[in-house]
Design a protein around this motif. Structure first.
Motif, mmCIF file in Angstrom:
data_model
loop_
_atom_site.group_PDB
_atom_site.id
_atom_site.type_symbol
_atom_site.label_atom_id
_atom_site.label_comp_id
_atom_site.label_asym_id
_atom_site.label_seq_id
_atom_site.Cartn_x
_atom_site.Cartn_y
_atom_site.Cartn_z
ATOM 1 N N VAL A 229 -45.781 -67.833 27.165
ATOM 2 C CA VAL A 229 -45.440 -67.144 28.382
ATOM 3 C C VAL A 229 -44.300 -66.747 28.774
ATOM 4 C CG1 VAL A 229 -45.003 -66.811 31.020
ATOM 5 C CG2 VAL A 229 -45.849 -68.552 30.369
ATOM 6 N N ASP A 232 -46.051 -63.585 25.907
ATOM 7 C CA ASP A 232 -46.446 -62.429 26.544
ATOM 8 C C ASP A 232 -45.436 -61.589 27.176
ATOM 9 O OD1 ASP A 232 -48.681 -63.112 25.829
ATOM 10 O OD2 ASP A 232 -49.197 -64.055 27.911
ATOM 11 N N ALA A 235 -43.767 -59.507 25.101
ATOM 12 C CA ALA A 235 -44.782 -58.128 25.002
ATOM 13 C C ALA A 235 -44.823 -57.043 26.084
ATOM 14 C CB ALA A 235 -45.916 -58.773 24.432
ATOM 15 N N GLU A 236 -45.439 -57.351 27.122
ATOM 16 C CA GLU A 236 -44.817 -56.454 27.851
ATOM 17 C C GLU A 236 -43.486 -56.055 28.273
ATOM 18 O OE1 GLU A 236 -45.099 -54.242 31.874
ATOM 19 O OE2 GLU A 236 -47.037 -56.376 30.445
ATOM 20 N N GLY A 381 -46.144 -62.172 32.935
ATOM 21 C CA GLY A 381 -46.642 -62.335 32.335
ATOM 22 C C GLY A 381 -46.725 -60.992 30.709
ATOM 23 N N TYR A 382 -47.653 -61.093 30.559
ATOM 24 C CA TYR A 382 -47.864 -59.812 29.530
ATOM 25 C C TYR A 382 -48.965 -59.022 30.781
ATOM 26 C CZ TYR A 382 -50.295 -55.955 26.919
ATOM 27 O OH TYR A 382 -50.560 -54.615 26.274
ATOM 28 N N ASP A 384 -48.499 -58.746 33.846
ATOM 29 C CA ASP A 384 -49.264 -59.906 35.304
ATOM 30 C C ASP A 384 -47.296 -60.385 35.676
ATOM 31 O OD1 ASP A 384 -49.121 -62.517 36.435
ATOM 32 O OD2 ASP A 384 -49.584 -63.754 35.131
#
Length: 707
Positions: A229, A232, A235-236, A381-382, A384
């Motif tokens: 998580v 992710d 990454a976001e 998250g990505y 998210d």
């Protein structure tokens, strides 16, 4: 009805396009055509949007009472206020009032005023054309939720029905984790559609609060694995930096393991406990780095750079994003950065652990705290996000301030260590705090909650208590919360450690306490009766019915009673009572402890009597042993055989269902041989708006026989 725990944090913008959907009934494939709109204005077509707005509001008010709804901000007339008024929903009007014949320009103007008012969520009633107009302004800066009313409906920003859209809002108010998702805004060329050609065009994306059953075109999530998580989330953040318009970009990373992970993943220098500043270009190449900076450097940075983003996470188990471990983020720094330039990051697991409590923003600047309060996107998250509450409700702050005011008024108790009621909410004298009481049994501040405390109350209380005790130069106390409404009763240690030998102190006497049962072992509200016993027990023979932990026996014995008989079915409580006598150096030679059922022991009690003082202090309700409404009269009728000539009995009753007048009448019906002396006035620490229903302690004296 559902309890809306976040109603004071959510500000909903409400916007209705009254013309949306008018073309459907006449098979016009849409409502954008000018001629169709003119027919609607002339009253030739039935307006569809008011019906859909009503369906949404009906679903909302069927689940949540109007008094429990959040703040609605809207424009006047047919574009908002009219429908809220029909459902008796309180609302705030902007300065904008639409034209009598509304158009897209009215939608844009109304939207501008709503955004200026500082809404957290825009709920609009309309179709694809309305969504397209809104998207042109909002883009991805504000969560929106569409109530479907149009003809075409190709966009993914609408609930599948008005009722379903209402349930998403209800979920937010209940504190359910609600996703934020990007959904397409699409519209078609109505003229070409009327000609049989479908030409759907993508006009952008907007953020919508999403719940799988109720939103069109949603995706499913999986179970969280923290490291994955965090990757992710990193990454976001990387994608957001790359997509940013304007460089150099100044990134400010607040303390926390989550932000530190992001910094490492992006190749930035970092300090776990400090605030770090990283300047990057459009390729995320580091131009400069400052680690563990102070507030003044941060202020210089945000004043110097045009483009600034703050990346922040919740610190500790209480959910603080500001005010714990990041005081370098001064109010002036936060005001300059702004809420819209702040990226909050957290795993869903961390948010779930908050148990629906809001993230806390405590900048020490009340105005700034109020400006930031509301619902805020949290990156989980990505691509998210969740829409999550931030801040404390005004009511919650006011309640905590009231508690602290009472503690300050009774400040001496913390120096003299006497046990005392600090706040008596049950008496109704402290509006909003009827659900709790606060006691002090040194060194423990003991909170009894008769319902679930308001969201954020305990966190705010602990924070402000720490400041108060620091100001007084007193060691911060242990804080213990009892949830009386739970079955069985539960206890939660909010701070500190419970002493091994936890006691109540009164008049240089001590009484053993415990946190295993509903009653801790000492009743502060019985203060007037203890004082009366001190004055009336010298050489007296005392019977203590429903003795529990024998506090009255300790007081009477210490006051010089000749003998005391304690009777209670609870053998363990009587053993505590025996220890209470011993710990106060009171001989138990003339004190009896009878673990018997009172209703089966009248003969034995009479044999040990008669008594100069009989104390009747039963529980209002104790399943299997005593129910006041049925059993109190049985006890009263035995006074004739137990009380000596000229002796007294004290009848106590704490149930508010029975007034003092009714209780007095009951006693006099059952005890005609006794005369009423007085009612002991309740302690000032237990103020009550209904004194007739407050704790009743009545003294009755037996008439002496005529010579």
């Amino acid at each position: 009805m559902i309890t809306a725990i976040h109603k004071d944090l959510l500000r909903i913008g409400w916007l209705v396009n009254p013309l949306a959907g008018i073309g459907g009934a006449v098979a016009n494939k849409g409502s954008d055509d000018y001629a169709i709109q003119q027919r609607a204005h002339r009253g030739e077509l039935i307006l569809h949007a008011p019906l859909r707005a009503g369906q949404f509001l009906a679903q909302l008010t069927q689940n949540i009472s109007c008094d429990n709804l959040p703040q609605f901000i809207t424009t006047g007339g047919v574009m908002g206020a009219q429908y809220l008024s029909e459902y008796n929903i309180q609302h705030t009007l902007t300065d904008f009032y639409p034209a009598s014949q509304t158009s897209a320009q009215d939608t844009l103007a109304a939207l501008d005023h709503l955004i200026t008012a500082g809404i957290d969520l825009l709920v609009f009633v309309g179709g694809d054309g309305t969504a397209r107009d809104i998207c042109s302004v909002v883009k991805q800066s504000l969560p929106v939720l569409g109530v479907p009313s149009g003809v075409k409906m190709h966009s993914g920003v609408f609930g599948v029905t008005p009722q379903a859209a209402a349930m998403v809002v209800i979920g937010l108010l209940k504190g359910e984790l609600t996703a934020l998702r990007l959904e397409e805004v699409r519209d078609i060329d109505e003229q070409k559609l009327r000609e049989g050609r479908v030409n759907s065009k993508h006009f952008g994306e907007m953020l919508i609060p999403a719940e799988n059953r109720f939103i069109q075109h949603v995706k499913q999530g999986g179970v969280e694995v923290e490291e994955l998580v965090l990757l992710d989330i990193a990454a976001e953040i990387r994608e957001r930096i790359e997509a940013h318009e304007g460089f150099p970009l100044c990134l400010i990373f607040a303390p926390g393991s989550t932000t530190q992970f992001i910094q490492k993943e992006l190749g930035f220098s970092e300090s776990l406990l400090g605030v770090d500043v990283v300047m990057v270009d459009e390729n995320i190449k580091v131009l400069d780095t400052f680690c563990d900076v102070n507030g003044q450097i941060l202020l210089d940075v945000v004043n110097k750079f045009q483009f600034v983003k703050l990346i922040i996470t919740a610190i500790g188990g209480q959910g603080h994003i500001i005010g714990r471990g990041n005081q370098q983020l001064l109010p002036s720094v936060l005001a300059k950065i702004g809420k819209s330039n702040t990226w909050v990051v957290a795993t869903k697991t961390k948010l779930e652990a908050l148990q629906r409590r809001p993230l806390i923003f405590d900048s020490s600047d009340p105005k700034l705290d109020a400006d930031w309060q509301g619902f805020m996107p949290v990156i989980c998250g990505y691509r998210d996000q969740l829409l999550y509450p931030l801040g404390l409700t005004t009511n919650c702050r006011d309640m905590v301030k009231t508690v602290l005011a009472e503690l300050t008024r009774k400040k001496d108790v913390f120096f003299h260590q006497d046990s005392r009621r600090l706040l008596h909410g049950r008496g109704g004298c402290f509006p909003g705090l009827e659900w709790c009481s606060v006691d002090y049994f040194a060194p423990v501040v003991f909170i009894t909650a008769f319902q679930e405390p308001p969201v954020g109350f305990t966190e705010q209380l602990l924070m402000m208590l720490a400041e108060l005790f620091s100001e007084w130069q007193i060691v911060f106390p242990t804080v213990l919360l009892q949830r009386r409404f739970c079955k069985p009763v539960t206890y939660e240690l909010l701070s500190g450690d419970l002493p091994k030998d936890w006691i109540a102190s009164w008049n240089n006497l001590s009484f053993e306490l415990n946190n295993q049962y509903q009653n801790v072992g000492f009743f502060l509200d019985a203060e007037p009766l203890r004082r009366w016993l001190v004055e009336n027990c010298l050489q007296a023979r005392v019977l203590n019915l429903f003795a529990y932990t024998c506090a009255f026996s300790v007081v009477a014995s210490h006051a010089g009673a000749q003998s005391v008989v304690n009777i209670d079915m609870n053998r363990q409580a009587l053993e505590t009572g025996r220890r209470n006598h011993i710990s106060n150096s009171i001989s138990t030679k003339s004190v009896r402890f009878l673990p018997h059922n009172i209703f089966k022991s009248w003969g034995k009690l009479k044999q040990l009597g008669p008594y100069d003082v009989v104390i009747i202090d039963p529980p209002s309700f104790q399943k299997g042993s005593f129910v006041a409404v049925n059993d109190y009269s049985k006890v009263l009728r035995r006074m004739d055989s137990l009380v000596a000539a000229g002796g007294r009995f004290v009848a106590c009753h704490n149930a508010p269902e029975l007034t003092f007048s009714e209780f007095k009448l009951l006693i006099e019906e059952c005890c005609p041989e006794f005369v009423f002396e007085k009612r002991l006035e309740p302690s000032p620490d237990f103020p009550d708006t209904q004194i007739e229903r407050a704790l009743k302690m009545c003294i009755y004296r037996r008439r002496k026989p005529h010579k």
